[in-house]
Design a protein around this motif. Structure first.
Motif, PDB file in Angstrom:
ATOM      1  N   ASP A 133      -1.355  -1.047  -4.105  1.00  0.00           N
ATOM      2  CA  ASP A 133      -2.652  -0.691  -3.544  1.00  0.00           C
ATOM      3  C   ASP A 133      -2.524   0.783  -3.131  1.00  0.00           C
ATOM      4  O   ASP A 133      -1.785   1.094  -2.200  1.00  0.00           O
ATOM      5  CB  ASP A 133      -2.885  -1.625  -2.336  1.00  0.00           C
ATOM      6  N   VAL A 134      -3.210   1.662  -3.856  1.00  0.00           N
ATOM      7  CA  VAL A 134      -2.946   3.094  -3.694  1.00  0.00           C
ATOM      8  C   VAL A 134      -4.056   3.783  -2.912  1.00  0.00           C
ATOM      9  O   VAL A 134      -5.223   3.709  -3.289  1.00  0.00           O
ATOM     10  CB  VAL A 134      -2.790   3.789  -5.064  1.00  0.00           C
ATOM     11  N   ALA A 135      -3.676   4.450  -1.826  1.00  0.00           N
ATOM     12  CA  ALA A 135      -4.609   5.333  -1.110  1.00  0.00           C
ATOM     13  C   ALA A 135      -4.347   6.750  -1.611  1.00  0.00           C
ATOM     14  O   ALA A 135      -3.203   7.205  -1.621  1.00  0.00           O
ATOM     15  CB  ALA A 135      -4.366   5.245   0.393  1.00  0.00           C
ATOM     16  N   THR A 136      -5.410   7.410  -2.058  1.00  0.00           N
ATOM     17  CA  THR A 136      -5.242   8.725  -2.669  1.00  0.00           C
ATOM     18  C   THR A 136      -5.922   9.802  -1.852  1.00  0.00           C
ATOM     19  O   THR A 136      -7.047   9.623  -1.392  1.00  0.00           O
ATOM     20  CB  THR A 136      -5.868   8.719  -4.091  1.00  0.00           C
ATOM     21  N   LEU A 137      -5.220  10.913  -1.672  1.00  0.00           N
ATOM     22  CA  LEU A 137      -5.840  12.101  -1.079  1.00  0.00           C
ATOM     23  C   LEU A 137      -6.088  13.095  -2.205  1.00  0.00           C
ATOM     24  O   LEU A 137      -5.168  13.448  -2.941  1.00  0.00           O
ATOM     25  CB  LEU A 137      -4.915  12.713  -0.027  1.00  0.00           C
ATOM     26  N   GLU A 138      -7.327  13.543  -2.320  1.00  0.00           N
ATOM     27  CA  GLU A 138      -7.662  14.458  -3.416  1.00  0.00           C
ATOM     28  C   GLU A 138      -7.391  15.903  -3.006  1.00  0.00           C
ATOM     29  O   GLU A 138      -7.460  16.248  -1.830  1.00  0.00           O
ATOM     30  CB  GLU A 138      -9.145  14.323  -3.781  1.00  0.00           C
TER      31      GLU A 138
ATOM     32  N   ARG B  12       0.840  -1.202   0.000  1.00  0.00           N
ATOM     33  CA  ARG B  12       0.000   0.000   0.000  1.00  0.00           C
ATOM     34  C   ARG B  12       0.874   1.251   0.000  1.00  0.00           C
ATOM     35  O   ARG B  12       1.899   1.306   0.687  1.00  0.00           O
ATOM     36  CB  ARG B  12      -0.877  -0.035   1.258  1.00  0.00           C
ATOM     37  N   ILE B  13       0.478   2.257  -0.773  1.00  0.00           N
ATOM     38  CA  ILE B  13       1.167   3.548  -0.747  1.00  0.00           C
ATOM     39  C   ILE B  13       0.129   4.659  -0.604  1.00  0.00           C
ATOM     40  O   ILE B  13      -1.052   4.466  -0.890  1.00  0.00           O
ATOM     41  CB  ILE B  13       2.032   3.798  -2.011  1.00  0.00           C
ATOM     42  N   LEU B  14       0.606   5.802  -0.150  1.00  0.00           N
ATOM     43  CA  LEU B  14      -0.263   6.979  -0.010  1.00  0.00           C
ATOM     44  C   LEU B  14       0.260   8.065  -0.932  1.00  0.00           C
ATOM     45  O   LEU B  14       1.447   8.383  -0.931  1.00  0.00           O
ATOM     46  CB  LEU B  14      -0.237   7.465   1.447  1.00  0.00           C
ATOM     47  N   ILE B  15      -0.650   8.630  -1.735  1.00  0.00           N
ATOM     48  CA  ILE B  15      -0.242   9.705  -2.638  1.00  0.00           C
ATOM     49  C   ILE B  15      -1.299  10.798  -2.625  1.00  0.00           C
ATOM     50  O   ILE B  15      -2.499  10.507  -2.561  1.00  0.00           O
ATOM     51  CB  ILE B  15       0.022   9.172  -4.075  1.00  0.00           C
ATOM     52  N   SER B  16      -0.848  12.026  -2.613  1.00  0.00           N
ATOM     53  CA  SER B  16      -1.773  13.146  -2.692  1.00  0.00           C
ATOM     54  C   SER B  16      -1.873  13.576  -4.146  1.00  0.00           C
ATOM     55  O   SER B  16      -0.870  13.888  -4.777  1.00  0.00           O
ATOM     56  CB  SER B  16      -1.254  14.307  -1.841  1.00  0.00           C
ATOM     57  N   ARG B  17      -3.103  13.563  -4.680  1.00  0.00           N
ATOM     58  CA  ARG B  17      -3.273  13.890  -6.092  1.00  0.00           C
ATOM     59  C   ARG B  17      -3.386  15.415  -6.233  1.00  0.00           C
ATOM     60  O   ARG B  17      -4.481  15.966  -6.224  1.00  0.00           O
ATOM     61  CB  ARG B  17      -4.495  13.188  -6.672  1.00  0.00           C
TER      62      ARG B  17
END
Ligand SMILES: *Cc1c(COP(=O)(O)O)cnc(C)c1O
Length: 393
Positions: free
Chosen positions: A107-112, A84-89
């Motif tokens: 597995d991507v967790a995205t912050l909009e 899992r990774i966290l990325i801010s779009r």
């Protein structure tokens, strides 16, 4: 339009950028034996000079690839499918990086965001605080979102990870900030910094870099995805010997070596101040024209590029077409959801003050020629500022 256009084309895109004469001359020569002694010395010299720009004492990978390749190298060396990774779009580039991560099985967790500011470090911390099992293996941030001209505060992201006492790696895309803005790989505790040649570094497209922390190297040694060409394993030796495990892009390395010498001669603080001045002058021009900046957070204004919105109902692409046809200048287009809504003025890399004011002149004439509602006086506002000694706000 006649075939021949007099005068130099103004390449004011935020990458590729204008190539200095010295860089062009440096690469205009025969290739050399990449297994011979002259090449080893070149390789070592380039690595040492790159360390200065990344502000790192660690390992630097150089790949014959665009920045996209260095993104992939960061992901496949350290992460395995399912991680899992966290990325801010924050804009189109973080969006593309996220898409790549998904294609690689992560597995991507995205912050909009609304694409008008940098990543929200507090929101990132919130996600990391929730992740008590430490499933998130890496946090990805784009330092300068070239599509929106907004910066993310990397020390703030680092502090968010630390406050959450989270072991995730920190990956930063500095493709359009390196050589434009102060960047401190070691001091900021970044694990992998990704950059490329064709933006602030004043070199043709074709090389990309990864500055790698000990922690990221250890993660790569112990795991990662199946990989071959992108593998970091040979880098430690390569950094010592200056040789590569394949035929390197020799003439691009000649160019890079010269460009890095130029950056050292000008001095990084002077280089950054010059970018800040041009960015400030561009914003003064936009304000005088009565046009809105895409970046809505003054603390996040990028030094190397400024995205400017055209008024509703007025095509930014038509404006760029008019400027290209009438005034022989290329500007950056709106990307992704900003398609046709913004035009982007690149003011990074090799740029003298008169070329820069000429750029703004081309935009102001273009606004008039394309019939975009605006006020006059943008170039004047920029000139008034640049004629003084003032530093950028
Ligand atoms: C240009 C750019 C990229 C893409 O790099 P390529 O060299 O086109 O692969 C990625 N991220 C940012 C922030 C960029 O400016």
């Amino acid at each position: 339009m006649s075939e021949f256009v007099s005068g130099r084309h103004f390449l004011q895109t935020p990458g590729p950028t204008n190539l200095p004469e010295r860089v062009l001359r440096a690469m205009d020569r025969n290739a050399i034996n990449h297994r011979g002694p002259e090449f080893g010395a070149l390789g070592r010299e380039v690595i040492e000079k790159l360390r200065h720009v990344f502000q790192t004492a660690g390992i630097i990978g150089i790949f014959p690839a665009s920045g996209t390749g260095a993104w992939e190298s960061a992901l496949v060396n350290t992460l395995a499918p399912g991680d899992r990774i966290l990325i801010s779009r924050t804009g189109q580039f973080s969006h593309l990086w996220e898409q790549m991560a998904r294609r690689l099985g992560l597995d991507v967790a995205t912050l909009e965001t609304d694409w008008r500011r940098g990543a929200d470090a507090a929101a990132m911390q919130g996600v990391l605080d929730q992740d008590r099992e430490h499933r998130i293996k890496a946090v990805c941030a784009v330092h300068s979102e070239t599509s929106t001209s907004c910066m993310t505060d990397i020390p703030a992201v680092r502090a968010a990870i630390d406050r959450a006492s989270h072991p995730a790696l920190l990956f930063v895309d500095a493709i359009s900030s390196l050589g434009c803005a102060d960047y401190r790989h070691d001091e900021w505790g970044v694990d992998v910094t990704i950059a490329g040649t064709q933006k602030g570094l004043m070199v043709p497209p074709g090389l990309s870099f990864t500055a790698i922390s000990e922690k990221a190297l250890a993660a790569a040694r112990g795991g990662g995805s199946a990989r071959s060409y992108w593998d970091w394993a040979p880098l430690v030796t390569a950094n010592q010997t200056g040789f590569f495990p394949y035929t390197p892009a020799i003439n691009l390395l000649f160019a890079l070596n010269e460009a890095l010498t130029m950056l050292a001669e000008e001095g990084l603080p002077t280089v950054f101040a010059r970018h800040a001045r041009y960015a400030h002058a561009t914003r003064l021009a936009a304000a005088a024209w009565g046009l809105e900046l895409q970046c809505a957070d003054p603390a996040a204004y990028a030094p190397g590029v400024t995205a400017i919105r055209t008024p509703d109902g007025h095509s930014a692409d038509r404006l760029r077409d008019v400027i290209l046809e009438r005034f022989n200048m290329s500007l950056g287009n709106g990307l992704g959801r900003l398609d046709d809504r913004v035009f982007r003025i690149g003011h990074m890399g090799d740029l003298g003050v008169l070329t820069f004011t000429g750029t703004l002149t081309g935009v102001e004439m273009g606004l008039r020629a394309a019939g975009i509602p605006h006020r006059e006086g943008g170039v004047q506002a920029a000139m008034n500022f640049l004629a003084g000694e003032g530093t950028a706000a």
